[in-house]
Design a protein around this motif. Sequence first.
Motif, PDB file in Angstrom:
ATOM      1  N   SER A 332       0.859  -1.177   0.000  1.00  0.00           N
ATOM      2  CA  SER A 332       0.000   0.000   0.000  1.00  0.00           C
ATOM      3  C   SER A 332       0.898   1.231   0.000  1.00  0.00           C
ATOM      4  O   SER A 332       1.345   1.699   1.042  1.00  0.00           O
ATOM      5  CB  SER A 332      -0.905  -0.002   1.228  1.00  0.00           C
ATOM      6  OG  SER A 332      -1.719   1.148   1.235  1.00  0.00           O
ATOM      7  N   GLY A 333       1.172   1.747  -1.159  1.00  0.00           N
ATOM      8  CA  GLY A 333       2.147   2.832  -1.276  1.00  0.00           C
ATOM      9  C   GLY A 333       3.509   2.255  -1.597  1.00  0.00           C
ATOM     10  O   GLY A 333       3.875   1.175  -1.136  1.00  0.00           O
ATOM     11  N   MET A 336       5.962   3.391   1.574  1.00  0.00           N
ATOM     12  CA  MET A 336       5.375   3.427   2.905  1.00  0.00           C
ATOM     13  C   MET A 336       5.994   2.384   3.843  1.00  0.00           C
ATOM     14  O   MET A 336       6.232   2.667   5.024  1.00  0.00           O
ATOM     15  CB  MET A 336       3.865   3.233   2.818  1.00  0.00           C
ATOM     16  CG  MET A 336       3.142   3.378   4.155  1.00  0.00           C
ATOM     17  SD  MET A 336       2.997   1.815   5.063  1.00  0.00           S
ATOM     18  CE  MET A 336       1.761   0.978   4.090  1.00  0.00           C
ATOM     19  N   ILE A 417       1.548   9.557   6.872  1.00  0.00           N
ATOM     20  CA  ILE A 417       1.596   8.299   6.127  1.00  0.00           C
ATOM     21  C   ILE A 417       0.495   7.364   6.605  1.00  0.00           C
ATOM     22  O   ILE A 417      -0.163   6.677   5.802  1.00  0.00           O
ATOM     23  CB  ILE A 417       2.982   7.648   6.279  1.00  0.00           C
ATOM     24  CG1 ILE A 417       4.063   8.572   5.724  1.00  0.00           C
ATOM     25  CG2 ILE A 417       3.023   6.298   5.585  1.00  0.00           C
ATOM     26  CD1 ILE A 417       3.897   8.910   4.257  1.00  0.00           C
ATOM     27  N   TRP A 420      -2.792   8.513   5.053  1.00  0.00           N
ATOM     28  CA  TRP A 420      -2.918   8.137   3.648  1.00  0.00           C
ATOM     29  C   TRP A 420      -3.082   6.630   3.500  1.00  0.00           C
ATOM     30  O   TRP A 420      -3.794   6.168   2.587  1.00  0.00           O
ATOM     31  CB  TRP A 420      -1.692   8.613   2.868  1.00  0.00           C
ATOM     32  CG  TRP A 420      -1.842  10.004   2.336  1.00  0.00           C
ATOM     33  CD1 TRP A 420      -1.214  11.119   2.757  1.00  0.00           C
ATOM     34  CD2 TRP A 420      -2.710  10.411   1.275  1.00  0.00           C
ATOM     35  NE1 TRP A 420      -1.626  12.210   2.050  1.00  0.00           N
ATOM     36  CE2 TRP A 420      -2.553  11.815   1.107  1.00  0.00           C
ATOM     37  CE3 TRP A 420      -3.621   9.746   0.450  1.00  0.00           C
ATOM     38  CZ2 TRP A 420      -3.253  12.542   0.164  1.00  0.00           C
ATOM     39  CZ3 TRP A 420      -4.323  10.475  -0.497  1.00  0.00           C
ATOM     40  CH2 TRP A 420      -4.138  11.850  -0.637  1.00  0.00           C
ATOM     41  N   THR A 421      -2.434   5.855   4.358  1.00  0.00           N
ATOM     42  CA  THR A 421      -2.612   4.403   4.305  1.00  0.00           C
ATOM     43  C   THR A 421      -4.067   4.028   4.584  1.00  0.00           C
ATOM     44  O   THR A 421      -4.659   3.180   3.896  1.00  0.00           O
ATOM     45  CB  THR A 421      -1.685   3.727   5.325  1.00  0.00           C
ATOM     46  OG1 THR A 421      -0.340   4.059   5.007  1.00  0.00           O
ATOM     47  CG2 THR A 421      -1.856   2.227   5.307  1.00  0.00           C
ATOM     48  N   SER A 444       2.549  -4.941   2.759  1.00  0.00           N
ATOM     49  CA  SER A 444       3.216  -3.772   3.336  1.00  0.00           C
ATOM     50  C   SER A 444       3.869  -4.118   4.666  1.00  0.00           C
ATOM     51  O   SER A 444       5.019  -3.732   4.929  1.00  0.00           O
ATOM     52  CB  SER A 444       2.217  -2.635   3.523  1.00  0.00           C
ATOM     53  OG  SER A 444       1.675  -2.236   2.278  1.00  0.00           O
TER      54      SER A 444
END
Length: 501
Positions: A332-333, A336, A417, A420-421, A444
């Motif tokens: 995820s990202g 990240m 972060i 946004w996650t 992740s």
Amino acid sequence: MSRLPFYLLVGLLMVAGIGLSVHRHITLEVPWTPGEQREVWEIEALINFTAQDGPVLVNMALPTRQQSFRLLTEHTASPGYGLAFLEEAGGRRAQWSIREASGSQQLYYTTQMLVTPDASPPQIEPPELRNDIIWERPYDTAAAQMIERAWNRSADGATFARELIRDFGDERQGENSRLLLTQFERGPLLVRLLNQAGVPAREVSGLVLEDARRRQTLSQWVQVFDGERWALFDPATGEQGHPDNLLLWEASGQAVLEVQGGTNSRVTFSMLSRNQPAAAAVRSQLAEETLLTFSIHSLPLEEQALFQTILLIPIGALVVVLLRILVGISTSGTFMPVLIALAFIQTTLVTGLVGFLLVVAVGLVIRNYLSYLNLLLVARVSAVIITVIAIISLFSVLSFRFGLNAGLTITFFPMIILAWTIERMSILWEEEGPREVLIQGGGSLLTAVIAFLAMTNPWVRHITFNFLGVQMILMALILLLGNYTGYRLLELRRFKPVTED
């Protein structure tokens, strides 16, 4: 399009990184592994003399760079005296001065010497031969006969010196050697004979290092130049070689101590040996740096601690690149997991995992409620950020109330972060379903855990902090991996039915 410039760039980065690291290891003896110990000798020189009610000038030789030892630190204790360190052709000297002094005087000089048995020897310049050697009768005849006898039994300068020294020993001592010893001391006499025979030689003073010894004096040795290097001889036995525990204190043939305006001068030495981590032992050498020996050690300690963590980020980036490009793990990202791994470094792994799962789980529940409000993206993300801050604050207070101090470290998580996650996972839940959320969230976390294990490895932390050339090597590896266009490991599952058929 030709890939030659790309591979040249990668090769240049790799060679530069390896070259800088090897240069740093060889030149400054920075160890490859953490925890390596180095022996350090702390030596104190005590100068005693009696001043004569007038100006005093004290000049003492100082140890210089040599193959087996390297100077780390030095300081003096001389109240009321002026002090200067002089660089002369023959080496370094300390000079104390005072306008008026009387009675007994004591001056201290303390130095720390790092044992460097594998260091490269210093550059050697061929010495000049003395042409002013004059003998009185009958010593001139005895000297000529001693030189001729030893010369016939030798092949070069080193063997000539060895044979000459043995002729002064008890087993071979004859009339000529006994006659010369009545007029001259053995060390200066050997140097005179060697120089007269055309062999460059000089008398040097060395300190034999023995742990916890006090009031020691310097011993005299003879150095002979064989055309490429100085060979060391014991003038009493003729044994050739540099003992491991011998520190050459004065190696230019000059006086060790000169006192003007004082009498009864002498210098004695006390010494102590101790071991300390190699990185700490060489740290003081890194203050005076060139471009090739550039390091973070010249910064204040607070900045050094900061950079020790920052320099680990490329390691985490390399782990992400490996797992995403070669293995095919979804995250995820993009990076990240690296930021989460940095948070794990501050919180410890177990506490970080529990805190991360709790914050994300609660955040997803609240974000699900916010989706019914039909907010714009910017406002929704801002609301999630405030929610994450509230969740972290609540967990920290509850942890403190229940006596779980480890829970307080959850504040190290990057809140933006996390927000946004939570936002990405919520959108992914709505569009792809919970299965995809578990795949990317689990990927992740797995990537963050592997990056954490790599970044907290003692060897990795030591290498990245002490060898900045490693950053170039990491860049080259990432560029190479970025050029990979083959199958990922997780994609090979698609071919399983083919193998079954």
